[in-house]
Design a protein around this motif. Structure first.
Motif, PDB file in Angstrom:
ATOM      1  N   PHE A  58       0.806  -1.214   0.000  1.00  0.00           N
ATOM      2  CA  PHE A  58       0.000   0.000   0.000  1.00  0.00           C
ATOM      3  C   PHE A  58       0.846   1.274   0.000  1.00  0.00           C
ATOM      4  CE2 PHE A  58      -2.946  -3.121   1.721  1.00  0.00           C
ATOM      5  CZ  PHE A  58      -4.052  -2.875   0.947  1.00  0.00           C
ATOM      6  N   GLY A  59       2.135   1.146   0.258  1.00  0.00           N
ATOM      7  CA  GLY A  59       2.989   2.311   0.272  1.00  0.00           C
ATOM      8  C   GLY A  59       3.083   2.946   1.644  1.00  0.00           C
ATOM      9  N   HIS A  60       1.961   3.142   2.290  1.00  0.00           N
ATOM     10  CA  HIS A  60       1.931   3.762   3.613  1.00  0.00           C
ATOM     11  C   HIS A  60       0.806   3.124   4.418  1.00  0.00           C
ATOM     12  CE1 HIS A  60       1.619   6.864   6.730  1.00  0.00           C
ATOM     13  NE2 HIS A  60       2.873   7.173   6.393  1.00  0.00           N
ATOM     14  N   ALA A  61       0.991   3.065   5.719  1.00  0.00           N
ATOM     15  CA  ALA A  61      -0.016   2.455   6.593  1.00  0.00           C
ATOM     16  C   ALA A  61      -1.353   3.182   6.505  1.00  0.00           C
ATOM     17  CB  ALA A  61       0.483   2.442   8.033  1.00  0.00           C
ATOM     18  N   PHE A  62      -1.303   4.501   6.334  1.00  0.00           N
ATOM     19  CA  PHE A  62      -2.538   5.281   6.227  1.00  0.00           C
ATOM     20  C   PHE A  62      -3.361   4.844   5.020  1.00  0.00           C
ATOM     21  CE2 PHE A  62      -4.978   9.073   4.983  1.00  0.00           C
ATOM     22  CZ  PHE A  62      -5.645   9.309   6.166  1.00  0.00           C
ATOM     23  N   ASP A  63      -2.688   4.562   3.889  1.00  0.00           N
ATOM     24  CA  ASP A  63      -3.392   4.082   2.695  1.00  0.00           C
ATOM     25  C   ASP A  63      -4.035   2.727   2.949  1.00  0.00           C
ATOM     26  OD1 ASP A  63      -2.580   6.357   1.329  1.00  0.00           O
ATOM     27  OD2 ASP A  63      -0.724   5.396   0.637  1.00  0.00           O
ATOM     28  N   ALA A  64      -3.343   1.878   3.689  1.00  0.00           N
ATOM     29  CA  ALA A  64      -3.900   0.564   4.025  1.00  0.00           C
ATOM     30  C   ALA A  64      -5.117   0.714   4.927  1.00  0.00           C
ATOM     31  CB  ALA A  64      -2.842  -0.295   4.700  1.00  0.00           C
ATOM     32  N   PHE A  65      -5.035   1.630   5.886  1.00  0.00           N
ATOM     33  CA  PHE A  65      -6.171   1.844   6.783  1.00  0.00           C
ATOM     34  C   PHE A  65      -7.379   2.383   6.031  1.00  0.00           C
ATOM     35  CE2 PHE A  65      -3.173   2.495  10.621  1.00  0.00           C
ATOM     36  CZ  PHE A  65      -3.098   1.128  10.807  1.00  0.00           C
ATOM     37  N   ARG A  66      -7.153   3.307   5.085  1.00  0.00           N
ATOM     38  CA  ARG A  66      -8.273   3.829   4.291  1.00  0.00           C
ATOM     39  C   ARG A  66      -8.904   2.728   3.451  1.00  0.00           C
ATOM     40  NH1 ARG A  66      -6.877   9.131   1.127  1.00  0.00           N
ATOM     41  NH2 ARG A  66      -5.001   7.945   0.832  1.00  0.00           N
ATOM     42  N   ALA A  67      -8.087   1.835   2.903  1.00  0.00           N
ATOM     43  CA  ALA A  67      -8.621   0.719   2.123  1.00  0.00           C
ATOM     44  C   ALA A  67      -9.364  -0.261   3.034  1.00  0.00           C
ATOM     45  CB  ALA A  67      -7.489   0.002   1.382  1.00  0.00           C
ATOM     46  N   ALA A  68      -8.917  -0.392   4.278  1.00  0.00           N
ATOM     47  CA  ALA A  68      -9.561  -1.309   5.217  1.00  0.00           C
ATOM     48  C   ALA A  68     -10.962  -0.849   5.600  1.00  0.00           C
ATOM     49  CB  ALA A  68      -8.709  -1.459   6.474  1.00  0.00           C
ATOM     50  N   VAL A  69     -11.233   0.441   5.511  1.00  0.00           N
ATOM     51  CA  VAL A  69     -12.564   0.946   5.837  1.00  0.00           C
ATOM     52  C   VAL A  69     -13.593   0.361   4.879  1.00  0.00           C
ATOM     53  CG1 VAL A  69     -14.009   3.010   5.880  1.00  0.00           C
ATOM     54  CG2 VAL A  69     -11.766   3.049   6.939  1.00  0.00           C
ATOM     55  N   SER A  70     -13.236   0.255   3.603  1.00  0.00           N
ATOM     56  CA  SER A  70     -14.198  -0.252   2.619  1.00  0.00           C
ATOM     57  C   SER A  70     -14.105  -1.764   2.415  1.00  0.00           C
ATOM     58  CB  SER A  70     -14.015   0.466   1.279  1.00  0.00           C
ATOM     59  OG  SER A  70     -12.708   0.235   0.803  1.00  0.00           O
TER      60      SER A  70
END
Length: 132
Positions: free
Chosen positions: A2-14
């Motif tokens: 994902f490149g960054h943990a924040f991007d992974a967390f945003r993807a985890a929401v959906s």
């Protein structure tokens, strides 16, 4: 991935299963992590408003204004509730709170058009003072 943990967390929401399936954590930890992610990254509703003036000095007067404002509120959808509130006659505020900004602008535009058509049909005047 994902490149960054924040991007992974945003993807985890959906789509939490696709993002968190490779992690070596227990089910309780996974549930707690998802709960925190959803609480922190849940999309915040955007509040949109338009300040309008509606007048009618014909015989119908107040009834015409009530009908016009009701027509504006009837433009509500399930995702975009439209509310019309009195500031001080003849000033009113039309508001909506939505997650998708463009959807809110479209709903607000439909409501203003409904108010305008109804009040002009009954001999009144309509003007938008501020739309934001």
């Amino acid at each position: 991935k994902f490149g960054h943990a924040f991007d992974a967390f945003r993807a985890a929401v959906s789509d939490s299963d696709a993002v968190l399936k490779d992690l070596e954590i227990t089910d309780t930890e996974r549930a707690e992590l998802l709960k925190n992610i959803e609480r922190k990254l849940k999309p915040q509703p955007t509040k949109l408003r338009a300040d309008i003036e509606v007048t009618c000095s014909d015989f119908e007067g107040i009834d015409a204004i009530k009908a016009a404002l009701s027509a504006g509120e009837e433009a509500s959808t399930e995702n975009c509730p439209i509310r019309v509130k009195l500031v001080a006659p003849p000033s009113y505020v039309v508001t909506t709170s939505v997650l998708e900004k463009q959807e809110g602008f479209d709903a607000l535009e439909r409501a203003l058009e409904a108010i305008k058509s109804e009040i002009t049909k009954r001999g009144g005047k309509f003007s938008v003072k501020v739309a934001a």
